[in-house]
Design a protein around this motif. Structure first.
Motif, PDB file in Angstrom:
ATOM      1  N   GLU A 205      73.880 -10.344  74.463  1.00 13.40           N
ATOM      2  CA  GLU A 205      73.260 -11.589  75.215  1.00 13.40           C
ATOM      3  C   GLU A 205      73.601 -10.939  76.391  1.00 13.40           C
ATOM      4  OE1 GLU A 205      75.580 -14.471  72.835  1.00 13.40           O
ATOM      5  OE2 GLU A 205      74.638 -13.859  71.140  1.00 13.40           O
ATOM      6  N   ASP A 206      73.256 -11.418  77.534  1.00 12.08           N
ATOM      7  CA  ASP A 206      73.384 -11.207  79.035  1.00 12.08           C
ATOM      8  C   ASP A 206      73.695  -9.733  79.611  1.00 12.08           C
ATOM      9  OD1 ASP A 206      73.447 -14.220  79.527  1.00 12.08           O
ATOM     10  OD2 ASP A 206      75.916 -14.330  78.958  1.00 12.08           O
ATOM     11  N   GLY A 207      72.793  -8.995  79.047  1.00 14.11           N
ATOM     12  CA  GLY A 207      72.552  -7.818  78.951  1.00 14.11           C
ATOM     13  C   GLY A 207      73.193  -6.793  78.725  1.00 14.11           C
ATOM     14  N   LYS A 208      75.161  -7.497  77.437  1.00 11.51           N
ATOM     15  CA  LYS A 208      75.555  -6.300  77.550  1.00 11.51           C
ATOM     16  C   LYS A 208      75.286  -6.542  75.370  1.00 11.51           C
ATOM     17  CE  LYS A 208      78.857  -8.594  79.565  1.00 11.51           C
ATOM     18  NZ  LYS A 208      80.244  -8.956  79.224  1.00 11.51           N
ATOM     19  N   ILE A 209      76.090  -5.435  74.896  1.00 15.98           N
ATOM     20  CA  ILE A 209      76.173  -5.559  73.268  1.00 15.98           C
ATOM     21  C   ILE A 209      77.254  -6.237  72.979  1.00 15.98           C
ATOM     22  CG2 ILE A 209      76.922  -4.070  71.307  1.00 15.98           C
ATOM     23  CD1 ILE A 209      74.687  -3.768  72.364  1.00 15.98           C
ATOM     24  N   ALA A 210      76.528  -7.811  71.807  1.00 18.42           N
ATOM     25  CA  ALA A 210      77.538  -8.878  71.243  1.00 18.42           C
ATOM     26  C   ALA A 210      77.589  -8.617  69.555  1.00 18.42           C
ATOM     27  CB  ALA A 210      76.459 -10.401  71.602  1.00 18.42           C
ATOM     28  N   GLY A 211      76.672  -7.843  69.067  1.00 21.46           N
ATOM     29  CA  GLY A 211      76.948  -8.180  67.670  1.00 21.46           C
ATOM     30  C   GLY A 211      76.055  -6.893  66.778  1.00 21.46           C
ATOM     31  N   VAL A 212      75.989  -7.273  66.172  1.00 22.32           N
ATOM     32  CA  VAL A 212      75.072  -6.398  65.126  1.00 22.32           C
ATOM     33  C   VAL A 212      74.685  -7.321  63.393  1.00 22.32           C
ATOM     34  CG1 VAL A 212      74.842  -4.463  63.110  1.00 22.32           C
ATOM     35  CG2 VAL A 212      76.317  -4.578  65.680  1.00 22.32           C
ATOM     36  N   LYS A 213      72.896  -7.646  62.992  1.00 18.55           N
ATOM     37  CA  LYS A 213      72.894  -8.173  62.546  1.00 18.55           C
ATOM     38  C   LYS A 213      72.747  -7.339  61.005  1.00 18.55           C
ATOM     39  CE  LYS A 213      70.007 -12.036  63.920  1.00 18.55           C
ATOM     40  NZ  LYS A 213      68.708 -12.632  64.426  1.00 18.55           N
ATOM     41  N   ALA A 214      72.821  -7.646  59.866  1.00 15.54           N
ATOM     42  CA  ALA A 214      73.329  -6.628  59.031  1.00 15.54           C
ATOM     43  C   ALA A 214      72.833  -7.342  57.924  1.00 15.54           C
ATOM     44  CB  ALA A 214      74.957  -6.040  58.432  1.00 15.54           C
ATOM     45  N   SER A 215      73.215  -6.385  56.369  1.00 11.79           N
ATOM     46  CA  SER A 215      72.026  -6.805  55.147  1.00 11.79           C
ATOM     47  C   SER A 215      73.138  -6.411  54.460  1.00 11.79           C
ATOM     48  CB  SER A 215      70.697  -7.469  54.980  1.00 11.79           C
ATOM     49  OG  SER A 215      70.622  -6.111  54.941  1.00 11.79           O
ATOM     50  N   ASN A 216      73.250  -6.870  52.898  1.00 14.15           N
ATOM     51  CA  ASN A 216      73.557  -5.730  51.915  1.00 14.15           C
ATOM     52  C   ASN A 216      73.209  -6.853  50.435  1.00 14.15           C
ATOM     53  OD1 ASN A 216      75.937  -7.817  51.237  1.00 14.15           O
ATOM     54  ND2 ASN A 216      77.659  -6.502  52.206  1.00 14.15           N
ATOM     55  N   LYS A 217      73.602  -6.680  49.252  1.00 13.75           N
ATOM     56  CA  LYS A 217      72.811  -7.035  48.323  1.00 13.75           C
ATOM     57  C   LYS A 217      73.454  -8.257  47.919  1.00 13.75           C
ATOM     58  CE  LYS A 217      76.632  -5.716  45.474  1.00 13.75           C
ATOM     59  NZ  LYS A 217      77.597  -4.808  44.409  1.00 13.75           N
ATOM     60  N   ASP A 218      75.062  -9.626  48.470  1.00 12.69           N
ATOM     61  CA  ASP A 218      74.792 -10.088  48.740  1.00 12.69           C
ATOM     62  C   ASP A 218      74.217 -11.148  49.867  1.00 12.69           C
ATOM     63  OD1 ASP A 218      77.948  -9.810  46.958  1.00 12.69           O
ATOM     64  OD2 ASP A 218      78.728  -8.932  48.592  1.00 12.69           O
ATOM     65  N   GLY A 219      73.958 -10.560  50.690  1.00 11.12           N
ATOM     66  CA  GLY A 219      73.109 -11.948  52.010  1.00 11.12           C
ATOM     67  C   GLY A 219      72.700 -10.501  53.307  1.00 11.12           C
TER      68      GLY A 219
END
Length: 601
Positions: A205-219
């Motif tokens: 976001e705004d050219g900078k790291i803002a997060g990571v989308k992840a997933s596992n068996k819970d969702g």
């Protein structure tokens, strides 16, 4: 709140990570727009630094970040256990001008290590990255040792001008030692590792790291963060991707673990990251073609030779991996035999795993060995006698091998079938010497760092054996250090919100087993040989399963021991799923338990 599975690393038993503060949404059901299926959206989380990948580079980065003051670091690992390809590493860690080398009178220098590495990589390497690799290698050995590791022996490896590869005591495999050390420090430093949790997308976001989308068996969920260290490894376990970048490797096996599928490269490409040397894919010359077991280069470094199916040597065994691989592919059936004697076996404990796995032939005489492997006895005897003469004279007149540790004249004699297999992907995400990921225009992506096999530029067209461990330690530490600094420069550290709660209770039976009380033993065939278990039945149910005798790989077998054993206890049946990444050990445990309880009904 939902729970994510993590590993209690020092004890290698399963634990859970309860997710505390930092939640930004409640659990909800939502539509997966990509496949139309219902998916569960788990509460968002937060951290300062997210490390993607719990192999050697990722755990080194997490350790160094915390040692540098970071307080909110979490590792995501899609596999059921830590270790990645590092757990499979058998050789050691290259380092120049170390205290151990000085003690043993070995003259080495940073400049010579740079020269060897550039030459081995056919000068395609990034010279600045190679300079950092060599300059920080000795400190890397010291760091591993100070944090509980064992790199107390130094030996010779292919492509090195001098003895430079630092190994554990007795020449045992370096990978399990490193992963054990890393795991213990993950526990000591309270760094949560979320297992079976896949990073799907890096958010900017705004050219900078803002997060990571992840997933596992819970969702699915998002971890908001300031910095990401990409340490997902290479793509040698992804046959389609290998062939895409190097069609000549169609049909090759691989020495890599199942998780080495190039996920990090794909995520980085989405952000516009530049790739470098992506077509440069290395084969390891000495891999058992049926089991894909890799014979460490230390076998050749300690004295073994290669012979073809005519019983003759055909190459200097200590040349670089690409040259030796090409030479083997030119032989009958594109295979060869690695041949050594009792003295080499006694000096390298890693060999015991190959013998336990049943992939090594042995005989009391050279002629007997020739009969075992189906080559002409006269030819093999002549080859061995000639080599012994070269060794005594200190001159390999045929192939110019300079390091001939042993004459190979001490019975017994051993041989293992070998052929090249895809081993290491030299290319990947382009980084600078601060491990910042670079875009096509040469600018960096603020907050995104990368280390290990996911990167390119360090090894050029060919990686020298022993340099992969140096790579993960040196650049993993740099990534962790700079990620920690980036967090401080961009708002500072926050309190950890993903915490580890250890679950030490043994699983409880969920059905009636109907067995006779007692203690039973059984045996199954694992990755390193026989696995013996002891099964305790009380009140008619299996209540305890213990591995009593085995040679399975540390850092891998623990996940199978905990996962499979708990499922057997819950279901009172051996008809349970194997643990991904530890299939052979899982199957051995199930077979052993089935044998143990066959008379307990």
């Amino acid at each position: 709140m939902k729970k994510l599975k993590v590993m209690s690393l020092a004890l290698a038993t399963l634990v859970s990570a309860t997710l505390f503060a930092g939640c930004t949404s409640n659990s909800a059901e939502g539509n997966d727009t990509q496949n139309g299926n219902q998916t569960t959206v788990v509460e968002n989380k937060s951290a300062d630094i997210v490390v993607i990948g719990a192999g050697g580079a990722g755990m080194a980065a997490a350790m160094q970040a915390v040692q540098n003051g970071a307080t909110n670091v979490v590792i995501l690992e899609k596999m059921p256990q830590t270790g990645g390809n590092t757990i499979r590493t058998t050789g050691g860690m290259n380092a120049a001008a170390t205290e151990l080398q000085a003690t043993e009178g070995i003259e080495d220098s940073v400049e010579l290590m740079i020269e060897d590495t550039m030459k081995g990589g056919k000068n395609l390497n990034d010279p600045e990255l190679v300079k950092v690799l060599a300059e920080k290698s000795a400190d890397g050995v010291k760091w591993v040792t100070e944090n509980g590791g064992d790199l107390s022996e130094v030996g010779m490896f292919g492509g090195a001008s001098v003895k430079r590869i630092h190994k554990p005591t007795g020449g045992s495999a370096v990978g399990p030692m490193l992963v054990k050390m890393f795991n213990e420090n993950m526990d000591k430093l309270n760094i949560p590792v979320l297992l079976e949790t896949k990073a799907d997308q890096i958010i900017v976001e705004d050219g900078k790291i803002a997060g990571v989308k992840a997933s596992n068996k819970d969702g699915e969920f998002t971890i908001d963060c300031k910095a990401v260290v990409l340490a997902t490894g290479g793509f040698a376990g992804n046959a389609e991707m290998v062939v895409e970048y190097n069609p000549a490797l169609t049909g090759f096996g691989t020495t890599n673990h199942a998780g080495a599928t190039g996920d990090g490269i794909a995520m980085a490409k989405e952000l516009g990251a530049q790739l470098v040397d992506i077509e440069q894919i290395q084969t390891h010359p000495t891999v058992h073609p049926e089991t894909q077991t890799m014979y460490t280069e230390a076998v050749r470094g300690n004295g073994a030779i290669l012979v073809n199916k005519e019983g003759k040597r055909f190459v200097n065994e200590l040349l670089t991996r690409d040259v030796v691989s090409e030479a083997i592919l030119a032989q009958t059936d594109k295979e060869s035999y690695i041949v050594f004697d009792q003295k080499v076996r006694d000096g390298l404990s890693a060999i015991e795993k190959y013998i336990s796995a049943g992939i090594i032939y042995e005989a009391d005489t050279i002629e007997g060995l020739a009969e075992q492997i189906g080559v002409d006895a006269t030819a093999l005897k002549a080859t061995m006698d000639t080599y012994a003469g070269y060794q005594a004279a200190g001159n390999d007149a045929e192939f110019g091998r300079e390091s001939m540790e042993e004459p190979l004249t001490t019975a017994k004699y051993y041989a293992g079938l070998c052929a090249p297999a895809v081993h290491h992907t030299m290319g990947g995400v382009k980084i600078n010497t601060n491990t910042e990921v670079l875009k096509e225009d040469g600018s960096s992506i603020p907050g995104l760092f990368a280390a290990g096999e996911v990167t390119g530029g360090v090894h050029g067209a060919n990686r020298l054996g022993g340099n992969a461990v140096t790579d993960i330690v040196v650049f993993g530490r740099i990534a962790g250090e700079n990620a920690a600094k980036y967090v401080v420069d961009n708002g500072g550290n926050t309190e950890a919100t993903i915490k580890v709660e250890k679950e030490t209770e043994t699983a409880k039976p969920e059905v009636d087993g109907g067995y006779k009380d007692g203690v039973y033993t059984g045996t199954g065939k694992g990755n390193g040989g026989d696995v013996t278990v002891e099964v305790t039945v009380e009140g008619g149910n299996i209540v305890k399963i213990e591995l009593k005798d085995h040679k399975e790989t540390p850092g891998i077998f623990e996940g199978a021991e905990a996962g499979v054993s708990n499922e057997i206890i819950k279901t009172q049946s051996t008809d349970v799923e194997s643990v991904s990444g530890a299939t052979l050990t899982s199957e051995a445990i199930k077979t052993a338990v089935a044998e143990a309880i066959k008379d307990a009904k």
